[in-house]
Design a protein around this motif. Structure first.
Motif, PDB file in Angstrom:
ATOM      1  N   LEU A   1       0.708  -1.306   0.023  1.00 37.27           N
ATOM      2  CA  LEU A   1      -0.110   0.026  -0.059  1.00 37.27           C
ATOM      3  C   LEU A   1       0.755   1.252  -0.005  1.00 37.27           C
ATOM      4  N   LEU A   2       1.816   1.344   0.890  1.00 32.82           N
ATOM      5  CA  LEU A   2       2.727   2.563   0.952  1.00 32.82           C
ATOM      6  C   LEU A   2       3.446   2.641  -0.363  1.00 32.82           C
ATOM      7  N   GLU A   3       3.758   1.778  -1.282  1.00 32.36           N
ATOM      8  CA  GLU A   3       4.449   1.926  -2.440  1.00 32.36           C
ATOM      9  C   GLU A   3       3.544   2.502  -3.516  1.00 32.36           C
ATOM     10  N   ALA A   4       2.171   1.925  -3.628  1.00 33.27           N
ATOM     11  CA  ALA A   4       1.390   2.503  -4.323  1.00 33.27           C
ATOM     12  C   ALA A   4       0.779   4.032  -3.757  1.00 33.27           C
ATOM     13  N   LEU A   5       0.755   4.282  -2.736  1.00 31.40           N
ATOM     14  CA  LEU A   5       0.558   5.698  -2.158  1.00 31.40           C
ATOM     15  C   LEU A   5       1.726   6.616  -2.605  1.00 31.40           C
ATOM     16  N   ARG A   6       2.817   5.949  -2.411  1.00 38.56           N
ATOM     17  CA  ARG A   6       4.087   6.768  -2.776  1.00 38.56           C
ATOM     18  C   ARG A   6       4.048   7.355  -4.469  1.00 38.56           C
ATOM     19  N   SER A   7       3.786   6.154  -5.118  1.00 42.83           N
ATOM     20  CA  SER A   7       3.770   6.547  -6.609  1.00 42.83           C
ATOM     21  C   SER A   7       2.612   7.507  -6.885  1.00 42.83           C
ATOM     22  N   GLY A   8       1.252   7.481  -6.343  1.00 46.90           N
ATOM     23  CA  GLY A   8       0.244   8.581  -6.501  1.00 46.90           C
ATOM     24  C   GLY A   8       0.690   9.923  -6.191  1.00 46.90           C
ATOM     25  N   ILE A   9       1.333   9.905  -4.963  1.00 51.34           N
ATOM     26  CA  ILE A   9       1.778  11.240  -4.299  1.00 51.34           C
ATOM     27  C   ILE A   9       2.761  11.960  -5.349  1.00 51.34           C
ATOM     28  N   GLU A  10       3.751  10.976  -6.045  1.00 53.83           N
ATOM     29  CA  GLU A  10       4.518  11.575  -6.651  1.00 53.83           C
ATOM     30  C   GLU A  10       4.215  12.133  -7.815  1.00 53.83           C
ATOM     31  N   GLN A  11       3.024  11.530  -8.479  1.00 54.74           N
ATOM     32  CA  GLN A  11       2.419  12.043  -9.626  1.00 54.74           C
ATOM     33  C   GLN A  11       1.595  13.205  -9.469  1.00 54.74           C
ATOM     34  N   GLY A  12       0.913  13.366  -8.235  1.00 58.50           N
ATOM     35  CA  GLY A  12       0.293  14.585  -7.689  1.00 58.50           C
ATOM     36  C   GLY A  12       1.411  15.806  -7.472  1.00 58.50           C
ATOM     37  N   GLN A  13       2.621  15.674  -6.991  1.00 59.37           N
ATOM     38  CA  GLN A  13       3.691  16.396  -6.922  1.00 59.37           C
ATOM     39  C   GLN A  13       3.978  16.919  -8.287  1.00 59.37           C
ATOM     40  N   ARG A  14       4.052  16.226  -9.139  1.00 64.50           N
ATOM     41  CA  ARG A  14       4.605  16.584 -10.690  1.00 64.50           C
ATOM     42  C   ARG A  14       3.560  17.454 -11.335  1.00 64.50           C
ATOM     43  N   HIS A  15       2.206  17.241 -10.845  1.00 59.30           N
ATOM     44  CA  HIS A  15       1.025  17.891 -11.412  1.00 59.30           C
ATOM     45  C   HIS A  15       1.215  19.136 -10.733  1.00 59.30           C
ATOM     46  N   GLY A  16       1.613  19.275  -9.366  1.00 56.44           N
ATOM     47  CA  GLY A  16       1.430  20.442  -8.546  1.00 56.44           C
ATOM     48  C   GLY A  16       0.360  20.701  -7.698  1.00 56.44           C
ATOM     49  N   SER A  17      -0.374  19.597  -7.510  1.00 50.12           N
ATOM     50  CA  SER A  17      -1.665  19.694  -6.808  1.00 50.12           C
ATOM     51  C   SER A  17      -1.375  19.104  -5.410  1.00 50.12           C
ATOM     52  N   ILE A  18      -0.399  18.359  -4.996  1.00 50.69           N
ATOM     53  CA  ILE A  18       0.114  17.919  -3.876  1.00 50.69           C
ATOM     54  C   ILE A  18       1.280  18.435  -3.368  1.00 50.69           C
ATOM     55  N   ARG A  19       1.366  18.974  -2.261  1.00 50.52           N
ATOM     56  CA  ARG A  19       2.475  19.533  -1.641  1.00 50.52           C
ATOM     57  C   ARG A  19       3.784  19.000  -1.792  1.00 50.52           C
ATOM     58  N   ALA A  20       4.956  19.841  -1.549  1.00 47.23           N
ATOM     59  CA  ALA A  20       6.096  19.415  -1.432  1.00 47.23           C
ATOM     60  C   ALA A  20       6.391  18.408  -0.142  1.00 47.23           C
ATOM     61  N   GLY A  21       7.326  17.465  -0.316  1.00 49.66           N
ATOM     62  CA  GLY A  21       7.674  16.607   0.892  1.00 49.66           C
ATOM     63  C   GLY A  21       8.151  15.424   0.386  1.00 49.66           C
ATOM     64  N   GLU A  22       8.686  14.699   1.324  1.00 51.60           N
ATOM     65  CA  GLU A  22       9.054  13.216   0.992  1.00 51.60           C
ATOM     66  C   GLU A  22       8.051  12.349   0.652  1.00 51.60           C
ATOM     67  N   PRO A  23       7.899  11.708  -0.795  1.00 53.57           N
ATOM     68  CA  PRO A  23       6.594  11.010  -0.987  1.00 53.57           C
ATOM     69  C   PRO A  23       6.302   9.800   0.047  1.00 53.57           C
ATOM     70  N   LEU A  24       7.548   9.259   0.465  1.00 54.32           N
ATOM     71  CA  LEU A  24       7.213   8.032   1.263  1.00 54.32           C
ATOM     72  C   LEU A  24       6.760   8.644   2.539  1.00 54.32           C
ATOM     73  N   GLU A  25       7.066   9.569   3.354  1.00 53.73           N
ATOM     74  CA  GLU A  25       6.629  10.097   4.438  1.00 53.73           C
ATOM     75  C   GLU A  25       5.161  10.500   4.314  1.00 53.73           C
ATOM     76  N   LEU A  26       4.808  11.497   3.254  1.00 52.42           N
ATOM     77  CA  LEU A  26       3.444  11.537   3.140  1.00 52.42           C
ATOM     78  C   LEU A  26       2.614  10.391   2.965  1.00 52.42           C
ATOM     79  N   ALA A  27       3.110   9.537   2.159  1.00 56.24           N
ATOM     80  CA  ALA A  27       2.324   8.283   1.968  1.00 56.24           C
ATOM     81  C   ALA A  27       1.983   7.337   3.541  1.00 56.24           C
TER      82      ALA A  27
END
Length: 221
Positions: free
Chosen positions: A155-181
């Motif tokens: 689950l963490l890996e799937a969440l991390r991947s989704g957060i990274e995409q959102g960060q590239r899009h600019g709609s998810i805030r900056a931060g370490e993706p795994l920590e946010l996940a």
């Protein structure tokens, strides 16, 4: 010298190309792997049926083996005890639920919708529901809360991947993706575990809405 088109003599065995012999080995191995997976699934299916019908406390290894149509040694060769069988079952079911919902999207809204959908499916899953209702806090904490097992890592890996995409899009805030996940996992997991407790004051619609709002607020830039 005989031609390669010359027929074999009566009773003679046809020659086998070395490449065909080599191919037979991996094919046999694949067949064995498929059979092993089939046995594993049969055992886990039997455990799931037993847990849903009779509860976690009645899930005995001998009964699991009987329902799966295998011997107890067959189960023991794969898992040392019932708790290990339950752990493997939860890992399989959580992974299947995760894979059935797309957690990656181009923006935060799509990601949040996916997380809420996974949370709803896990909350309503018959095996997880039976575990939550069983009062077997030891099993629940061991496989869902107390340790970061294979299911949570997936689950963490799937969440991390989704957060990274959102960060590239600019709609998810900056931060370490795994920590946010990890925090998204904690928010969703605790909401699922506490669902029955707050059900009298939080309707289904409100439960979904407020979970989405909590996730959206946490991830917003």
């Amino acid at each position: 010298m005989s031609s390669s088109n010359e027929p074999h003599e009566p009773g003679a065995e046809p020659s086998v190309e070395p490449s065909a012999e080599r191919a037979a080995g991996p094919a046999a191995e694949r067949g064995t792997e498929r059979a092993e997976r089939g046995t594993d699934d049969a055992i886990l299916d039997a455990a799931a049926e037993l847990i849903v019908q009779l509860g976690v406390g009645r899930a005995q290894l001998a009964e699991i083996a009987r329902r799966a149509g295998v011997s107890r040694p067959t189960v023991y060769r794969r898992w040392p005890d019932v708790r290990a069988v339950i752990g493997a079952l939860l890992t399989r079911e959580i992974a299947a639920t995760r894979d059935a919902v797309r957690l990656t999207g181009t923006d935060r809204a799509a990601f949040v919708d996916g997380v809420v959908e996974v949370a709803v499916r896990l909350r309503d899953h018959p095996v997880l529901g039976a575990l939550l209702r069983s009062g077997d806090s030891d099993t629940l904490f061991e496989y869902v809360v107390d340790r970061l097992g294979a299911s949570q890592r997936g689950l963490l890996e799937a969440l991390r991947s989704g957060i990274e995409q959102g960060q590239r899009h600019g709609s998810i805030r900056a931060g370490e993706p795994l920590e946010l996940a990890a925090m998204v996992l904690l928010i969703a997991q605790s909401t699922v575990q506490s669902h029955r407790m707050v059900a009298p004051v939080l309707s289904e619609e409100a439960w979904r809405r407020e979970l989405a709002r909590a996730l959206d607020g946490y991830l917003a830039p």
